[in-house]
Design a protein around this motif. Structure first.
Motif, mmCIF file in Angstrom:
data_model
loop_
_atom_site.group_PDB
_atom_site.id
_atom_site.type_symbol
_atom_site.label_atom_id
_atom_site.label_comp_id
_atom_site.label_asym_id
_atom_site.label_seq_id
_atom_site.Cartn_x
_atom_site.Cartn_y
_atom_site.Cartn_z
ATOM 1 N N MET A 50 0.821 -1.210 0.000
ATOM 2 C CA MET A 50 0.000 0.000 0.000
ATOM 3 C C MET A 50 0.858 1.264 0.000
ATOM 4 S SD MET A 50 -3.179 -1.189 2.367
ATOM 5 C CE MET A 50 -4.356 -0.002 1.805
ATOM 6 N N LEU A 55 2.847 1.925 -2.161
ATOM 7 C CA LEU A 55 2.882 2.364 -3.562
ATOM 8 C C LEU A 55 1.698 3.256 -3.919
ATOM 9 C CD1 LEU A 55 4.062 -0.806 -5.500
ATOM 10 C CD2 LEU A 55 5.239 1.368 -5.299
ATOM 11 N N LEU A 56 0.693 3.329 -3.023
ATOM 12 C CA LEU A 56 -0.470 4.173 -3.325
ATOM 13 C C LEU A 56 -0.077 5.639 -3.483
ATOM 14 C CD1 LEU A 56 -3.401 2.872 -1.123
ATOM 15 C CD2 LEU A 56 -3.325 3.062 -3.586
ATOM 16 N N GLY A 57 0.925 6.090 -2.729
ATOM 17 C CA GLY A 57 1.371 7.481 -2.816
ATOM 18 C C GLY A 57 1.818 7.829 -4.233
ATOM 19 N N SER A 98 -9.808 5.346 -5.255
ATOM 20 C CA SER A 98 -9.329 4.775 -4.002
ATOM 21 C C SER A 98 -8.100 5.431 -3.363
ATOM 22 C CB SER A 98 -9.093 3.289 -4.186
ATOM 23 O OG SER A 98 -8.387 3.056 -5.366
ATOM 24 N N PRO A 99 -7.004 5.723 -4.104
ATOM 25 C CA PRO A 99 -5.853 6.284 -3.396
ATOM 26 C C PRO A 99 -6.168 7.626 -2.747
ATOM 27 C CG PRO A 99 -5.503 6.380 -5.751
ATOM 28 C CD PRO A 99 -6.720 5.553 -5.529
ATOM 29 N N ILE A 100 -6.945 8.451 -3.454
ATOM 30 C CA ILE A 100 -7.314 9.752 -2.884
ATOM 31 C C ILE A 100 -8.263 9.545 -1.711
ATOM 32 C CG2 ILE A 100 -8.406 11.968 -3.374
ATOM 33 C CD1 ILE A 100 -7.490 11.740 -6.213
ATOM 34 N N SER A 119 -6.470 8.460 1.556
ATOM 35 C CA SER A 119 -5.782 9.499 2.318
ATOM 36 C C SER A 119 -6.785 10.512 2.866
ATOM 37 C CB SER A 119 -4.691 10.168 1.478
ATOM 38 O OG SER A 119 -5.056 10.256 0.146
ATOM 39 N N LEU A 120 -7.919 10.682 2.164
ATOM 40 C CA LEU A 120 -8.955 11.577 2.688
ATOM 41 C C LEU A 120 -9.540 11.032 3.989
ATOM 42 C CD1 LEU A 120 -11.055 12.842 -0.349
ATOM 43 C CD2 LEU A 120 -9.938 14.216 1.385
ATOM 44 N N ALA A 177 1.290 6.159 -6.870
ATOM 45 C CA ALA A 177 0.206 5.879 -7.823
ATOM 46 C C ALA A 177 -0.766 7.054 -7.891
ATOM 47 C CB ALA A 177 -0.528 4.602 -7.423
ATOM 48 N N THR A 178 -0.989 7.733 -6.763
ATOM 49 C CA THR A 178 -1.850 8.923 -6.783
ATOM 50 C C THR A 178 -1.221 10.007 -7.641
ATOM 51 O OG1 THR A 178 -2.352 8.385 -4.503
ATOM 52 C CG2 THR A 178 -3.160 10.478 -5.318
#
Lengths: 151, 242
Positions: free
Chosen positions: B78, B80-82, B145-147, B150-151, B84-85
């Motif tokens: 996860m 990698l989500l940063g 999802s990535p946004i 973090s929201l 990826a966003t």
């Protein structure tokens, strides 16, 4: 003739294959470095100015602005972004797994949650469809169809 | 012999001490999920991600490990989500010409639609008496999802609940757009695409690409703009109330 990829059974061809994959690996890494730098820039702005927004989003907006300023996209970033975006489903799966284990934590709220999600989503779909039908200029084919309907 | 069996029994625990086992399990389940999804003839109510997540949950329940052991390892994925966003800048930039050509109708409809998508759910849940942390997990339900993750973190919601909300929303939005556009006799692929992207985030966008490429392009436009808009506005509005 007509063969664009060298067969790897001779030493020279093998070297070409390696060289080519090395070039694309380097390009992917360079693109990844770009993404990380913009992510860090986003983190820096969030910390410095107390922006109540995810740093990845700030990084995304900064990178879009940067592309706009340069008048085009960096090929390395495009190359890494495609697999990363395709991987999104994989990346959020661990979060989905967790829901099965915390379900009883929200046991008394499931009706509220499910009603909110299902009714809320249907309502928002309905209002966005109506809003856009009102304001989006119709393409010619669509308006022809519509006037035919009215006759 | 019993010594050997004892060591075998400890193996799962030891595997999950390093993140390797969790990553292997996630990747394996992902590919099996995609294969099962194709075998089931691509049902729109059950995305491959859900099949894979159920499989992982069953395996964790069967093995003598807890979900925390799994999460510790999977958090490496996860991470990698940063990036990826940030990578979402590419589709956003690609849609800029479309945005420029249609900026007026988009300005009239998109912010309102994105706001309504969050408001309806939050208001219904609040009226039915859900506490603040549940509301915070439901508010970003229509955002990619990535946004959204973090929201939810920013607002103090539950990650697990948000993931469930994202899944339910995506599936409902696909069903709703297809059903309501038939009732309202809307056939414009741009409109259907936008509605799918605004309300159904990535799941809706994937569905829009199955309709045709125009719908797909407008869905990704709707998805990226809803994501960016909600990410900017939601925290500001939220902190006014809580």
């Amino acid at each position: 003739m007509g063969r664009c990829r060298p067969e790897p059974h001779d030493a020279f061809g093998m070297m070409l294959v390696f060289q080519r994959s090395e070039i694309s690996a380097m390009s992917v890494l360079r693109g990844f470095l770009w993404l990380l730098v913009f992510l860090m820039l986003g983190q820096a702005l969030v910390r410095l100015f107390h922006i109540p927004m995810p740093s990845g989003v700030i990084g995304m907006l900064l990178l879009t602005l940067w592309f706009g300023y340069r008048g085009g996209m960096n090929a390395d970033v495009v190359r890494i972004s495609q697999p990363l975006i395709a991987m999104l489903a994989l990346l959020i799966m661990p979060g989905v797994v967790e829901i099965f284990f915390v379900a009883d934590q929200f046991a008394d709220q499931w009706t509220a949650i499910l009603t909110a999600l299902i009714v809320g989503t249907l309502l928002s779909v309905l209002s966005s469809l109506l809003l856009m039908r009102r304001y989006l200029p119709q393409s010619t084919a669509e308006s022809d169809l519509r006037s035919a309907d009215h006759e | 012999m019993s010594d050997w069996l004892g060591r075998l029994a400890q193996l799962p625990q030891q595997w999950f001490e390093s993140p390797i086992a969790a990553i292997t399990l996630t990747l394996g389940a992902y590919f099996i999920g995609i294969r099962l999804f194709k075998l089931m003839r691509r049902p729109s109510w059950c995305p491959p991600m859900l099949i894979a997540a159920i499989m992982i949950a069953v395996i964790i329940a069967l093995l003598p490990i807890g979900v925390d052991d799994y999460n510790r390892g999977a958090s490496w994925l996860m991470l990698l989500l940063g990036p990826a966003t940030v990578a979402l800048a590419v589709p956003l930039y690609q849609q800029l010409p479309q945005i420029r050509a249609l900026w007026k109708p988009i300005l009239m409809t998109l912010p309102l639609s994105a706001t309504l998508a969050a408001c309806y759910a939050v208001i219904i849940a609040a009226v039915m008496g859900a506490p603040e942390n549940v509301l915070a997990s439901l508010a970003p339900k229509s955002v990619t999802s990535p946004i959204a993750l973090s929201l939810a973190e920013e607002l103090g919601g539950s990650r697990a609940l948000l993931m469930g909300a994202l899944l339910t929303t995506g599936v409902t939005a696909i069903f709703g757009v297809e059903w309501l556009s038939r009732i309202l006799q809307i056939r414009d692929p741009r409109l259907i695409g936008l509605a799918l992207g605004i309300n159904g985030h990535a799941l809706g966008t994937v569905r829009a690409f199955e309709i045709n490429s125009v719908a797909g392009a407008f869905a990704s436009l709707g998805m990226s703009l809803t994501g960016a808009f909600t990410a900017v506005v939601l925290p500001l509005v939220w902190h006014l109330f809580y």
